[in-house]
Design an enzyme around this catalytic site. Structure first.
Site, PDB file in Angstrom:
ATOM      1  CG  HIS A  36      -1.910   1.133   1.191  1.00 18.36           C
ATOM      2  ND1 HIS A  36      -3.178   1.017   0.648  1.00 18.36           N
ATOM      3  CD2 HIS A  36      -1.815   2.426   1.622  1.00 18.36           C
ATOM      4  CE1 HIS A  36      -3.818   2.157   0.755  1.00 18.36           C
ATOM      5  NE2 HIS A  36      -3.014   3.038   1.339  1.00 18.36           N
ATOM      6  CB  CYS A  37       2.107   3.295  -2.690  1.00 18.83           C
ATOM      7  SG  CYS A  37       3.171   4.715  -3.014  1.00 18.83           S
ATOM      8  N   PRO A  38       1.522   5.168   0.200  1.00 21.11           N
ATOM      9  CG  PRO A  38       2.987   6.123   1.751  1.00 21.11           C
ATOM     10  CD  PRO A  38       2.730   4.856   0.988  1.00 21.11           C
TER      11      PRO A  38
END
Length: 413
Positions: free
Chosen positions: A128-130
């Protein structure tokens, strides 16, 4: 073209809320500052539009910006692809090889994992990439990787413009003698003179943009290298950790078997084509995957079930050998640790020499797990969870009786 339409025609306008997050705000801010300053510096002070070279340079700057934003928004709004709610395999007997997600009320398809941020099971989940406020997975892996490639290339071009602008504008103001340096703050000698003089404010803005461009080139470039390494092996970051734990399990029990990663097609080119295609749509449907000879569709999920049943490998015990302050990007832990800091909102945990941690997943230079706050490894003990550098810990001896995780530590969601 279909991908572009899917970006314009949002299935749900709630997707626009993804922009209201610190990750996209910072990322788009950096893109806007570097692109805008590069165009302003080029047109006003370095390479005017009335020249052929200036026109070509300006078109290239616009091209970089458009391609970067196109792939960025593709990665954000198209998304990774989610396992359908209530999904189960066509052959009912295959459910014995799969884990069941209580949140999605569905079986986890091969290579899928549940994301707590997205609250869905993600197809071929990598992380999960912010920065895109979304997961990187099956559908957007190519767009995300192209963004990681184009952003450093565009920043290199912008950095060149910034350096040359400052050089050409300040060169005629500096006259170097043998023993002294005389600075003439009058306008630079140029024919014709620029419409807007290159003053102190312009110099400060250009210098600031140069710092952003160089920092982005290094940081995002490192992420691109990491992504290409796993793409050429047809793996994800999560699957790399599963493979590492599989080898640890085989070594611990001294089993006469070799773990073979089932989705490695045997050549880097074939692995590359699993993600990048001319149509822009990755191969497969995200639920079933081609496997190498000698493996079958559920080889990896069977290994996950073995690890889930074996409490020893569900969490690997490590002893802390170096203090760690909990910094996001620690400079004193090595260059590779600094530049490969996980791009996630998950916290870092402080470590002191002599403590023990249980690692549940990890990257090449970082591990994620729980710090034990008591000496005992019993269920209910208080813990602190987060990331920490791999070089700060060492694996405990395999014959340690306490090399076990609590029964309820990693429940299947």
């Amino acid at each position: 073209m279909g991908t572009f339409c899917s970006v314009i025609k949002f299935e749900n306008l709630q997707e626009l809320k993804r922009l209201c997050h610190w990750g996209p705000i910072i990322a788009l801010g950096v893109i806007a500052i570097c692109s805008t300053m590069a165009m302003i510096d080029s047109v006003l002070w370095y390479w005017p539009l009335h020249t052929t070279g200036g026109s070509v340079n300006f078109i290239m700057l616009i091209n970089w910006t458009v391609m970067i934003l196109y792939n960025y928004f593709n990665a954000m709004f198209v998304g990774p692809g989610f396992v359908p709610l209530g999904w189960k395999p066509e052959i009912s007997q295959d459910t014995m090889y799969l884990q069941y997600c209580k949140v999605c009320q569905a079986y986890k398809a091969p290579r899928s994992h549940h994301c707590r941020k997205c609250n869905r099971c993600v197809m071929k989940m990598d992380h999960h990439c912010p920065w895109i406020n979304n997961c990187c997975g099956y559908q957007n892996h190519a767009s995300f990787t192209l963004f990681l490639l184009l952003a450093p290339l565009g920043c290199i071009h912008a950095a060149f413009i910034f350096v040359m602008t400052m050089y050409t504008q300040l060169y005629n103001r500096l006259s170097f003698g043998w023993n002294t340096v005389k600075i003439d703050m009058s306008a630079a000698r140029r024919d014709p003179l620029p419409i807007v003089p290159f003053g102190l404010a312009a110099f400060a803005a250009t210098l600031f943009a140069l710092g952003l461009a160089l920092g982005t080139t290094i940081a995002v470039g490192m992420l691109f290298v990491i992504q290409m390494k796993i793409i050429l092996r047809n793996k994800t970051s999560i699957e790399s950790w599963i493979e590492e734990k599989a080898k640890d399990r085989i070594q611990y029990y001294q089993l006469d078997e070799v773990f073979v990663f089932p989705y490695d097609m045997g050549s880097r080119w074939r692995n590359f084509k699993q993600v990048f295609t001319w149509s822009g749509i990755p191969e497969g449907d995200g639920l079933e995957w081609p496997v190498r000879e000698g493996c079958h569709q559920y080889s990896l999920t069977i290994e996950q079930l073995k690890q889930k049943a074996d409490k020893r490998v569900r969490s690997v015990r490590y002893k802390v050998i170096e203090d760690y302050s909990g910094a996001c990007c620690p400079l004193n832990k090595g260059i590779k640790t600094f530049f490969t800091s996980p791009c996630t909102e998950e916290p870092r945990i402080q470590l002191q020499k002599g403590e023990f941690v249980l690692a549940t997943r990890g990257l090449r230079y970082w591990l994620y797990g729980d710090k034990i706050l008591d000496d005992s490894f019993i269920e209910g003990v208080s813990r602190i969870r987060g990331w920490f550098p791999r070089k700060c810990v060492e694996k405990c001896p395999c014959d340690a009786e306490t090399d076990q995780a609590p029964e309820g530590e990693k429940k299947n969601r």
